[in-house]
Design a protein around this motif. Structure first.
Motif, PDB file in Angstrom:
ATOM      1  N   VAL A  10       0.838  -1.207   0.000  1.00  0.00           N
ATOM      2  CA  VAL A  10       0.000   0.000   0.000  1.00  0.00           C
ATOM      3  C   VAL A  10       0.871   1.256   0.000  1.00  0.00           C
ATOM      4  O   VAL A  10       0.640   2.189  -0.784  1.00  0.00           O
ATOM      5  CB  VAL A  10      -0.983  -0.006   1.194  1.00  0.00           C
ATOM      6  CG1 VAL A  10      -1.641   1.351   1.371  1.00  0.00           C
ATOM      7  CG2 VAL A  10      -2.030  -1.089   1.016  1.00  0.00           C
ATOM      8  N   VAL A  11       1.881   1.311   0.843  1.00  0.00           N
ATOM      9  CA  VAL A  11       2.766   2.484   0.904  1.00  0.00           C
ATOM     10  C   VAL A  11       3.498   2.653  -0.435  1.00  0.00           C
ATOM     11  O   VAL A  11       3.576   3.772  -0.967  1.00  0.00           O
ATOM     12  CB  VAL A  11       3.765   2.363   2.075  1.00  0.00           C
ATOM     13  CG1 VAL A  11       4.866   3.398   1.978  1.00  0.00           C
ATOM     14  CG2 VAL A  11       3.035   2.491   3.408  1.00  0.00           C
ATOM     15  N   ALA A  12       4.002   1.566  -0.999  1.00  0.00           N
ATOM     16  CA  ALA A  12       4.691   1.652  -2.290  1.00  0.00           C
ATOM     17  C   ALA A  12       3.743   2.136  -3.386  1.00  0.00           C
ATOM     18  O   ALA A  12       4.119   2.970  -4.221  1.00  0.00           O
ATOM     19  CB  ALA A  12       5.291   0.299  -2.661  1.00  0.00           C
ATOM     20  N   MET A  46       4.243   5.577  -5.454  1.00  0.00           N
ATOM     21  CA  MET A  46       4.357   5.495  -6.916  1.00  0.00           C
ATOM     22  C   MET A  46       3.305   6.374  -7.579  1.00  0.00           C
ATOM     23  O   MET A  46       3.601   7.102  -8.525  1.00  0.00           O
ATOM     24  CB  MET A  46       4.205   4.038  -7.363  1.00  0.00           C
ATOM     25  CG  MET A  46       4.325   3.839  -8.820  1.00  0.00           C
ATOM     26  SD  MET A  46       5.995   4.227  -9.360  1.00  0.00           S
ATOM     27  CE  MET A  46       5.862   3.856 -11.070  1.00  0.00           C
ATOM     28  N   GLN A  47       2.077   6.338  -7.106  1.00  0.00           N
ATOM     29  CA  GLN A  47       1.004   7.164  -7.670  1.00  0.00           C
ATOM     30  C   GLN A  47       1.302   8.643  -7.491  1.00  0.00           C
ATOM     31  O   GLN A  47       1.092   9.441  -8.395  1.00  0.00           O
ATOM     32  CB  GLN A  47      -0.344   6.808  -7.016  1.00  0.00           C
ATOM     33  CG  GLN A  47      -1.521   7.525  -7.632  1.00  0.00           C
ATOM     34  CD  GLN A  47      -1.793   7.072  -9.049  1.00  0.00           C
ATOM     35  OE1 GLN A  47      -1.661   5.900  -9.371  1.00  0.00           O
ATOM     36  NE2 GLN A  47      -2.170   7.995  -9.902  1.00  0.00           N
ATOM     37  N   ASN A  48       1.806   9.019  -6.336  1.00  0.00           N
ATOM     38  CA  ASN A  48       2.167  10.415  -6.065  1.00  0.00           C
ATOM     39  C   ASN A  48       3.279  10.870  -7.009  1.00  0.00           C
ATOM     40  O   ASN A  48       3.209  11.954  -7.587  1.00  0.00           O
ATOM     41  CB  ASN A  48       2.593  10.578  -4.604  1.00  0.00           C
ATOM     42  CG  ASN A  48       2.772  12.022  -4.224  1.00  0.00           C
ATOM     43  OD1 ASN A  48       2.043  12.881  -4.696  1.00  0.00           O
ATOM     44  ND2 ASN A  48       3.748  12.293  -3.372  1.00  0.00           N
ATOM     45  N   TRP A  49       4.297  10.038  -7.199  1.00  0.00           N
ATOM     46  CA  TRP A  49       5.371  10.377  -8.130  1.00  0.00           C
ATOM     47  C   TRP A  49       4.821  10.498  -9.550  1.00  0.00           C
ATOM     48  O   TRP A  49       5.150  11.431 -10.268  1.00  0.00           O
ATOM     49  CB  TRP A  49       6.472   9.312  -8.084  1.00  0.00           C
ATOM     50  CG  TRP A  49       7.486   9.529  -9.165  1.00  0.00           C
ATOM     51  CD1 TRP A  49       8.542  10.388  -9.147  1.00  0.00           C
ATOM     52  CD2 TRP A  49       7.510   8.896 -10.453  1.00  0.00           C
ATOM     53  NE1 TRP A  49       9.224  10.324 -10.342  1.00  0.00           N
ATOM     54  CE2 TRP A  49       8.607   9.419 -11.166  1.00  0.00           C
ATOM     55  CE3 TRP A  49       6.711   7.939 -11.066  1.00  0.00           C
ATOM     56  CZ2 TRP A  49       8.922   9.021 -12.457  1.00  0.00           C
ATOM     57  CZ3 TRP A  49       7.023   7.542 -12.355  1.00  0.00           C
ATOM     58  CH2 TRP A  49       8.118   8.083 -13.029  1.00  0.00           C
TER      59      TRP A  49
END
Length: 184
Positions: free
Chosen positions: A26-28, A32-35
């Protein structure tokens, strides 16, 4: 033989390992989505349109790309000869067609000139005829395509490295010598 206590301990360790794995995934995914959402796009001056007539194809870079209100150096207008019975085909890349953009068609008879406004994701291509039907009955000649312009407002980095709106125009001459600038 495994005691009940040891079996419970193994079950708790498996559940804990599963919870840790889910949290990591979930954190990854969130990172990734934020980046992905915040990655920098291309500078407006680097975005090109593909223009073609028959088998001949060329990449068109902006004629103008500048922050409104600043002095804007003009670039060269590439030429791609379009015959009266041919069509100019434009491929509009996503950095442009994801925005509102305009297509201006200029013919040798000003009455035939036309501008089409496109909304976000309305069109990814444009087909421009080399000549159009005359607008008056007393005119025997078909107006010939002279110039095509695609324009959009894009976000780019200004000379201070800050995001700013850019007015961007891609121009294609449909007549004349390649590199000629009919506006000068």
């Amino acid at each position: 033989m495994v005691s009940r206590k040891e079996a419970k301990k193994k079950s708790l360790l498996r559940i804990l390992a599963l919870i840790i794995a889910v949290v990591i995934v979930v954190v990854a995914s969130v990172l990734m989505q934020n980046w992905w959402n915040n990655r920098p796009g291309p500078q407006p001056s680097e975005v090109s349109i593909t223009a073609s007539v028959g088998e001949e194809e060329m990449e068109i870079f902006p004629y103008l790309a500048c922050v409104p209100g600043t002095e804007c150096p003009e670039g060269d207008i590439p030429a791609l000869e379009v015959g009266p019975d041919e069509s100019l085909h434009l491929e509009i890349p996503e950095p442009i067609h994801q925005l509102e953009w305009a297509l201006l068609r200029i013919y040798d008879d000003p009455a035939a000139n036309d501008q089409v406004l496109h909304g976000s994701y309305d069109a990814t291509t444009a087909e421009i005829p080399g000549s159009v039907d005359p607008l008056t009955e007393d005119s025997a000649e078909r107006p010939q395509l002279v110039l095509v312009e695609v324009s959009a407002v894009m976000v780019g980095l200004d000379e201070n490295g800050e995001e700013a709106p850019f007015s961007v125009v891609w121009s294609i001459s449909a007549q004349g010598e390649p590199g000629a600038n009919p506006g000068n």
